[in-house]
Write an enzyme that holds these catalytic residues in place. Structure first.
Site, short mmCIF file in Angstrom:
data_model
loop_
_atom_site.label_atom_id
_atom_site.label_comp_id
_atom_site.label_asym_id
_atom_site.label_seq_id
_atom_site.Cartn_x
_atom_site.Cartn_y
_atom_site.Cartn_z
N LYS A 191 0.81 -1.25 -0.13
CA LYS A 191 0.08 0.02 0.12
C LYS A 191 0.77 1.34 -0.06
O LYS A 191 1.88 1.07 0.39
CB LYS A 191 -0.94 -0.01 1.26
N ARG A 243 -10.30 -11.44 1.86
CA ARG A 243 -11.51 -12.66 1.36
C ARG A 243 -10.44 -14.05 1.41
O ARG A 243 -11.26 -15.03 1.49
CB ARG A 243 -11.49 -12.35 -0.17
N1 BES Z 1 -8.19 -3.83 4.64
C1 BES Z 1 -8.31 -3.44 2.98
C2 BES Z 1 -9.51 -2.48 3.03
C3 BES Z 1 -9.79 -1.48 3.53
C4 BES Z 1 -9.54 -0.14 2.89
C5 BES Z 1 -10.00 -1.11 4.84
C6 BES Z 1 -9.52 0.88 3.89
C7 BES Z 1 -10.18 -0.18 5.50
C8 BES Z 1 -9.99 1.20 4.96
C9 BES Z 1 -8.36 -4.59 2.13
O1 BES Z 1 -7.60 -5.83 2.62
C10 BES Z 1 -7.71 -4.18 0.76
O2 BES Z 1 -6.79 -3.87 0.91
N2 BES Z 1 -8.72 -4.16 -0.10
C11 BES Z 1 -8.05 -3.65 -1.37
C12 BES Z 1 -8.92 -4.79 -2.36
C13 BES Z 1 -8.20 -4.55 -3.83
C14 BES Z 1 -6.64 -4.88 -3.84
C15 BES Z 1 -8.84 -5.51 -4.60
C16 BES Z 1 -8.78 -2.47 -1.77
O3 BES Z 1 -10.14 -2.14 -1.12
O4 BES Z 1 -8.19 -1.38 -2.35
MN MN Z 2 -5.70 -5.48 1.89
#
Ligand code: BES
Ligand code: MN
Ligand code: ZN
Length: 498
Positions: free
Chosen positions: A276, A350
């Site tokens: 990230k 997931r």
């Molecule tokens: N934990 C994150 C989602 C999240 C984002 C929670 C902001 C709380 C605040 C999750 O694991 C994630 O990174 N999701 C990605 C999925 C994508 C890579 C398909 C996302 O939402 O960008």
């Molecule tokens: Mn994630």
């Protein structure tokens, strides 16, 4: 760790101590017990009402400092507006507003639980007390330097009730819920260097064993034997070991199939190799909000001895980039036997839930399953921080959950599932891939989960917008909201207790 508020109930006729808080409504009148206390302060009050142009609109207040004729250092008048329209969530809100009005200098306060028409119902008194507790919560465990204002050690709030015994009894059940919310908030607020998967499991043991929840902790060997390779793949880049914790509360009929609650517990989500961006990454300590919600709810159900069989299963992992971390392009075999092509290692929640959902369904043959997960940033785009996203393969279950959201004030909004979305996660190399492209990100994530629940009635609640980074409300000032404990407790109470 919250500031200590000590709530105690006594008779309406008892002498109030400390800051005096009284209730009125649109009529601006007071109940007979309140009138008796306020008698000498009448003139001061009329002037204060005029000065504030106080019309008794719902949830508005008037403060009178050092009111003439009263011993109290401060008098706070709070209005319920049109009393007949107050729902239980409104009483919680009212409690929150009152707690927010008690000045930081006060160590004692008394609330007269009476409206012009007479004492308020025991259930409403308990909801108000819940609001007091929730609003008073602050996570200050790591603040070693005292703030400028002299901080009080604790705050004693005396609740003066018509039927004090009934109010106390109603509060006992609500207090269990308050403690569950506080537990969930503490877990979400705790930093990831302290709260790693083994520590999370230890805290579940420590807190939930005291209320009679049976706890089983599965370590990495046990998870490998079960074949939870999707979950383990997420944790393999971390020096912290992964865990799955099973919590069982058997308060219902013997042998009756349980309700299963499943939680995503990523104690920190760096994104892994698909790392990230740095800005805001600290928020990913809250990526275990689903697991916190399930833990807090199991605590609440057990502490109030709910007449239900419930099982909570949480998947605890840390998602880190490392030489041992999984890569985009890897293919993992989940416990179900279905294979998954990893496209993005940041779509890790997931993968954890796939194995935990499958395990819970196979092991407990539950009546229904509800999972909670801070799963997608896309749900924030869709719903903001007001509603959590609800997905379900069962209209009856979805309806019951929607209603629980409405009643508790922790609201959900239903999103679609459909074969056309499901197709978006088909993979060239494996049974499915772990991302579905740019569009409908929350939906394709939910479609992925649906591939692991079989025919069992199931719902998925995406709480990425509601569990953390929470906006200030009347009942919460904490970063971690403890979202879902009240929602889920309401769902159980309204649908599954006898
Ligand atoms: N934990 C994150 C989602 C999240 C984002 C929670 C902001 C709380 C605040 C999750 O694991 C994630 O990174 N999701 C990605 C999925 C994508 C890579 C398909 C996302 O939402 O960008
Ligand atoms: Mn994630
Ligand atoms: Zn995540």
């Amino acid at each position: 760790m919250s500031e200590t508020v000590n709530l105690s109930f006594s008779k309406l006729s008892a002498a109030p101590k400390g800051v005096l808080i009284v209730l009125t409504d649109e009529t601006l009148a007071f109940g007979p017990g309140t009138q008796k206390v306020l008698k000498a302060a009448d003139a001061a009050l009329t002037r204060a009402f005029d000065a504030e142009r106080f019309k008794g609109k719902a949830f508005t207040c008037v403060d009178v400092l050092a009111p003439a004729g009263l011993q109290a250092p401060r008098l706070i008048v709070v209005s319920t507006g049109k009393t007949s329209e107050l729902k239980s969530a409104d009483w919680v809100k009212l409690g929150g507003i009152i707690a927010g009005r008690i000045p930081a200098s006060a160590e004692e306060a008394s609330i007269l639980l009476e409206l012009p028409g007479g004492p308020i119902a025991a259930e409403d008194a308990a909801e108000l007390a819940l609001g007091l507790r929730l609003r008073s919560y602050a996570f200050d465990r790591y603040k070693t330097r005292k703030k400028d204002e002299p901080a009080r050690e604790s705050l004693d709030i005396h609740l003066l009730a018509g039927d004090e015994a009934a109010a106390r009894k109603a509060w006992a059940a609500r207090e269990a819920v308050a403690d569950g919310v506080v537990l969930a908030r503490d877990l979400v607020n705790e930093p990831a260097n302290v709260l790693d998967p083994p520590e999370f499991a230890r805290r579940v043991q420590e807190r939930l064993s005291t209320v009679g929840v049976e706890i089983e902790v599965l370590d990495e060997d046990a998870l490998a034997r079960l074949g939870m390779r999707a979950l383990l793949a997420v944790g393999q880049g971390s020096i912290k070991e992964s865990r799955v914790v099973v919590m069982r509360w058997n308060g219902g009929k013997k042998g009756e199939a349980p309700l299963a609650f499943i939680g995503k517990g990523v104690t920190f989500d760096t994104g892994g190799i698909s790392i990230k961006p740095a800005a805001g990454m600290e928020d990913m300590k809250g990526d275990m909000g689903g697991a916190a919600c399930v833990t807090g709810t199991l605590y609440a159900l057990a502490a109030r001895k709910a007449k239900v069989n419930a099982v909570g299963v949480i998947g605890l992992v840390e998602n880190m980039p490392d030489g041992a971390a999984q890569r985009p392009g890897d293919i993992v075999t989940s416990m179900s036997g279905q294979t998954i092509e990893i496209i993005n290692t940041d779509a890790e929640g997931r993968l954890v839930l796939a194995d935990v959902l499958w395990y819970a369904n196979e092991t407990f043959k539950p009546k229904l399953m509800v999972d909670f997960a801070t799963l997608t940033g896309a749900i924030l785009v869709a719903l903001g921080q007001e509603y959590a996203g609800l997905f379900s393969n069962d209209d009856g279950l979805a309806g019951a959950l929607f209603a629980a959201g409405d009643t508790s004030g922790e609201k959900v909004w239903r999103m679609p599932l459909a074969p056309a979305y499901d197709k978006m996660i088909d993979s060239k190399f494996a049974d499915m891939k772990n991302t579905g492209g740019r569009f409908g990100g929350s939906i394709t994530a939910a479609q992925f989960l649906q591939r692991y629940v079989g025919e069992t009635p199931w719902a998925h609640v995406d709480i990425a917008g509601t569990a953390m980074s929470s906006p200030s409300t009347d009942t919460n000032r904490s970063w971690g909201s403890g979202w879902g404990v009240r929602f889920l407790n309401q769902f159980v109470a309204d649908n599954h207790e006898g």
